[in-house]
Scaffold this motif. Structure first.
Motif, PDB file in Angstrom:
ATOM      1  N   PHE A  50       0.886  -1.055  -0.018  1.00 51.34           N
ATOM      2  CA  PHE A  50       0.021   0.131   0.089  1.00 51.34           C
ATOM      3  C   PHE A  50       0.713   1.166  -0.136  1.00 51.34           C
ATOM      4  N   PHE A  51       1.899   1.045   0.759  1.00 48.15           N
ATOM      5  CA  PHE A  51       3.126   2.199   0.590  1.00 48.15           C
ATOM      6  C   PHE A  51       4.199   1.632   0.139  1.00 48.15           C
ATOM      7  N   ASN A  52       5.017   2.341  -0.644  1.00 48.14           N
ATOM      8  CA  ASN A  52       6.326   2.037  -0.903  1.00 48.14           C
ATOM      9  C   ASN A  52       7.286   2.568   0.128  1.00 48.14           C
ATOM     10  N   LYS A  73       0.058  -9.467  -4.123  1.00 45.12           N
ATOM     11  CA  LYS A  73      -1.004  -9.107  -3.499  1.00 45.12           C
ATOM     12  C   LYS A  73      -2.014 -10.467  -3.505  1.00 45.12           C
ATOM     13  N   PRO A  84     -11.574  -1.392   7.784  1.00 50.53           N
ATOM     14  CA  PRO A  84     -12.371  -0.669   7.096  1.00 50.53           C
ATOM     15  C   PRO A  84     -13.203  -1.634   6.145  1.00 50.53           C
TER      16      PRO A  84
ATOM     17  N   GLU B  74     -14.073   6.439   0.232  1.00 47.21           N
ATOM     18  CA  GLU B  74     -13.149   5.371   0.410  1.00 47.21           C
ATOM     19  C   GLU B  74     -11.964   6.060   1.336  1.00 47.21           C
ATOM     20  N   ASN B  78     -11.446   4.615   4.961  1.00 49.96           N
ATOM     21  CA  ASN B  78      -9.970   4.001   4.683  1.00 49.96           C
ATOM     22  C   ASN B  78     -10.313   2.462   3.863  1.00 49.96           C
ATOM     23  N   THR B  79     -11.591   2.526   3.242  1.00 52.02           N
ATOM     24  CA  THR B  79     -11.783   1.219   2.566  1.00 52.02           C
ATOM     25  C   THR B  79     -10.851   1.385   1.444  1.00 52.02           C
ATOM     26  N   ALA B  80     -10.317   2.331   1.028  1.00 54.46           N
ATOM     27  CA  ALA B  80      -9.155   2.453  -0.102  1.00 54.46           C
ATOM     28  C   ALA B  80      -8.044   1.649   0.324  1.00 54.46           C
ATOM     29  N   GLU B  81      -7.676   1.423   1.325  1.00 53.20           N
ATOM     30  CA  GLU B  81      -6.682   0.464   1.851  1.00 53.20           C
ATOM     31  C   GLU B  81      -6.998  -0.876   1.619  1.00 53.20           C
ATOM     32  N   VAL B  82      -8.195  -1.185   1.851  1.00 56.38           N
ATOM     33  CA  VAL B  82      -8.786  -2.606   1.385  1.00 56.38           C
ATOM     34  C   VAL B  82      -8.652  -2.824  -0.218  1.00 56.38           C
ATOM     35  N   PHE B  84      -7.119  -1.218  -2.785  1.00 59.15           N
ATOM     36  CA  PHE B  84      -5.787  -1.240  -3.231  1.00 59.15           C
ATOM     37  C   PHE B  84      -4.603  -2.260  -2.695  1.00 59.15           C
ATOM     38  N   THR B  85      -5.235  -3.211  -1.732  1.00 59.06           N
ATOM     39  CA  THR B  85      -4.309  -4.187  -1.392  1.00 59.06           C
ATOM     40  C   THR B  85      -5.078  -5.503  -1.949  1.00 59.06           C
ATOM     41  N   ARG B 235      -0.175   8.121  -2.903  1.00 60.22           N
ATOM     42  CA  ARG B 235      -0.337   7.540  -1.590  1.00 60.22           C
ATOM     43  C   ARG B 235       1.050   6.909  -1.348  1.00 60.22           C
ATOM     44  N   LYS B 236       1.513   6.220  -2.424  1.00 59.91           N
ATOM     45  CA  LYS B 236       2.564   5.212  -2.114  1.00 59.91           C
ATOM     46  C   LYS B 236       3.867   5.961  -1.816  1.00 59.91           C
ATOM     47  N   TRP B 237       4.130   6.970  -2.107  1.00 61.45           N
ATOM     48  CA  TRP B 237       5.168   7.840  -1.991  1.00 61.45           C
ATOM     49  C   TRP B 237       5.341   8.897  -0.917  1.00 61.45           C
ATOM     50  N   LYS B 238       4.367   8.986  -0.605  1.00 62.41           N
ATOM     51  CA  LYS B 238       4.097  10.146   0.248  1.00 62.41           C
ATOM     52  C   LYS B 238       5.027  10.330   1.623  1.00 62.41           C
TER      53      LYS B 238
END
Lengths: 310, 238
Positions: A50-52, A73, A84, B74, B78-82, B84-85, B235-238
């Motif tokens: 989810f993060f790099n 994944k 969530p 999302e 936080n459902t975005a986390e679900v 995108f995984t 989001r990945k590089w923040k």
């Protein structure tokens, strides 16, 4: 199986993870332990892609989390922090949706959904809207979602957070059951949790791993004294005096008299077993023994010690 | 592809499970019909041009309401986390959401076919122009949807997503309008005229389906969907 090499993560100048490395073998149940804000969630988010990481590498066998994220994944079931869920869907709809997202073939979806409903005990709730479920059941839905594609690896971020003690035990048992055939990585700041479910613990603080090993190893690493709790009836001064004479007793921490019962806390050298000689001492002197117990230093003490050093 | 279909289905289910869809469709049909038929009998012309001139203004306020929750919710829950995984690629999620909202708008436009049908009973209606105009309306809607979807990915607050989307869509819509063009220096006029969403819609509304207009709309859609993927990937590089 999972190899984390020197990963660091920076958020707007704040170093959330500082050069962390560890390895996880197949069928291990690993607990990530640390106070809030230590970097547990960030670590898990990096493990799930989810993060790099800002620096460093995460490898699953030969696969790299950045280049082969889809393949990885497919191997991972993930329960994010605070679980969530798409509240407006029904339990079954949600699980079907999750199955479709993991590329399960159409005929297999039904089978997979029924299987996780069975495993997670959701049979009576399968046609209810998720928003109407209790927290414990929601947690099961979250777990069912993570298990839907029968992943090799299960990553759970604080899976028992916010549950009541009964639900905690249920979820813990469920994780144990699942852990028999899968690699599980879970995070928690509840120590008893990790002690009960994991066969290896990584303690993480301020973005660094400060200790790692089995719960037993961690205990022996940091303890040199053992506490013995004693309840006895007899003359207080005499008892304290005699106890102090015993070899291996380092200190009487406290002695309290309540009615006729004296409660004593004794600190002893952990390399010696003193319970036997204490019992003999009491019987030989004709006092009455009510209770004697050895108090292991808990993981809690180690945790506090390790995470407060800095 | 399978992922995109699954997401479309889920998002459409969300629309119709909430009152929003019905409120949206009712408001759209009532307001557009009322505004149109108010002057229709005075003009006494069997033409839908006034109807399609109204549409952009309705879209401007109603389409951000359709897109505002798509990412903001999302992110908030936080459902975005679900999402995108799960084993999907980011663009699949974006396309799924975009097409779901587009299908929803297309359904609304189909329901509005009652207008040309009733006109055609009264007088001769040029169906060629009507069909071209509907196609133009769909393209315009798609461009607004892409803008709204992108804005929604910037925030976890639906209200802010709505307001910003209205503002941005309004700005892009107005750039090509005459009164803006007067105020601009000469060398910018052509560019502004080309960039304005409204001017392209006006020419389609005349019944001219020019490939330049279609390409223009498709590029706007593409640019904002692309920005959306960049935003989601960031989001990945923040």
């Amino acid at each position: 199986m999972i190899k984390v090499e020197n990963i660091s993560k920076q958020f707007n100048g704040f170093l959330a993870l500082d050069d962390i490395s560890f390895e996880i073998k197949e069928h291990e149940v690993v607990g990530l332990l640390g106070p809030n804000g230590a970097g547990k969630t960030t670590t898990l988010r990096i493990l799930t892609g989810f993060f790099n990481p800002t620096l460093g590498q995460v490898k699953y066998d030969d696969l790299d989390i950045i280049d082969d994220d889809i393949k990885i994944k497919q191997k991972i079931g993930y329960l994010p922090e605070n679980n969530p869920l798409y509240d407006e869907l029904k339990v079954k709809e949600y699980l079907v949706y999750a199955a479709q997202m993991h590329d399960l073939a159409k005929p297999k979806i039904k089978e997979a959904v029924n299987k996780v409903i069975e495993t997670c005990g959701l049979k009576e709730k399968q046609n209810q809207e998720i928003s109407k479920l209790s927290k414990g059941y929601k947690q099961r839905v979250g777990l069912a979602q993570a298990l839907i594609h029968n992943p090799e690896i299960l990553i759970l971020d604080e899976p028992t957070e916010g549950l009541d003690p009964n639900q905690r035990i249920e979820i813990r048992d469920l994780i144990k059951k699942i852990g028999q055939e899968k690699t599980v990585i879970l995070s928690s700041h509840v120590l008893s949790e990790v002690e009960a479910t994991c066969n290896r613990v990584l303690i993480i603080n301020q973005g660094k791993i400060v200790a790692s090993g089995t719960p037993a190893e961690l205990k022996s690493q940091t303890t040199s004294q053992t506490k013995i709790l004693l309840k006895v009836e007899g003359p207080q001064d005499k008892i304290v005096e005699e106890l102090k004479k015993l070899e291996g007793v380092e200190r009487i921490i406290s002695a309290q008299k309540e009615n006729n019962l004296i409660t004593l806390e004794i600190e002893t050298d952990s390399t010696k077993e003193l319970r036997k000689s204490i019992v003999h001492l009491i019987i030989d002197n004709g006092w009455e023994l009510y209770e004697i117990s050895k108090q292991e230093k808990s993981l809690e003490d180690i945790f506090v010690k390790l995470t407060k050093q800095t | 592809m399978k992922h995109i279909f699954a997401i479309i289905k889920k998002e459409l289910k969300d629309y119709f499970n909430s009152p929003l869809a019905y409120v949206f469709i009712s408001i759209f049909l009532v307001v557009s019909n009322w505004l149109f038929f108010r002057s229709f009998f005075i003009q006494a012309q069997a033409s839908m041009r006034p109807y399609f001139s109204l549409l952009p203004w309705l879209f401007l306020f109603l389409i951000p309401a359709v897109t505002m929750r798509l990412w903001a919710e999302e992110k908030k829950l936080n459902t975005a986390e679900v999402l995108f995984t799960w084993s999907i690629k980011d663009p699949e999620a974006i396309l799924g959401k975009f097409f779901a909202s587009l299908i929803f708008i297309a359904l609304t436009l189909i329901l509005s076919l009652s207008v040309p049908l009733s006109i055609s009973f009264i007088g001769g209606l040029d169906w060629g122009i009507v069909i071209a105009s509907y196609l133009g309306a769909l393209l315009l809607a798609a461009a607004f949807l892409a803008i709204g979807l992108f804005i929604s990915s910037l925030t976890d607050n639906q209200i802010i997503a709505f307001i910003l989307a209205v503002a941005l869509a309004f700005a892009i819509f107005m750039v090509g309008e005459d009164f803006v063009l007067y105020a601009l220096p000469n060398y910018l006029v052509n560019l502004a005229q080309y960039l304005g969403l409204g001017a392209h819609f006006a020419s389609i509304n005349r019944g001219v389906l020019d490939s330049r207009d279609i390409i223009y709309y498709l590029s706007i859609i593409f640019i904002f969907l692309y920005l959306n993927t960049r935003q989601i990937a960031s989001r990945k590089w923040k």
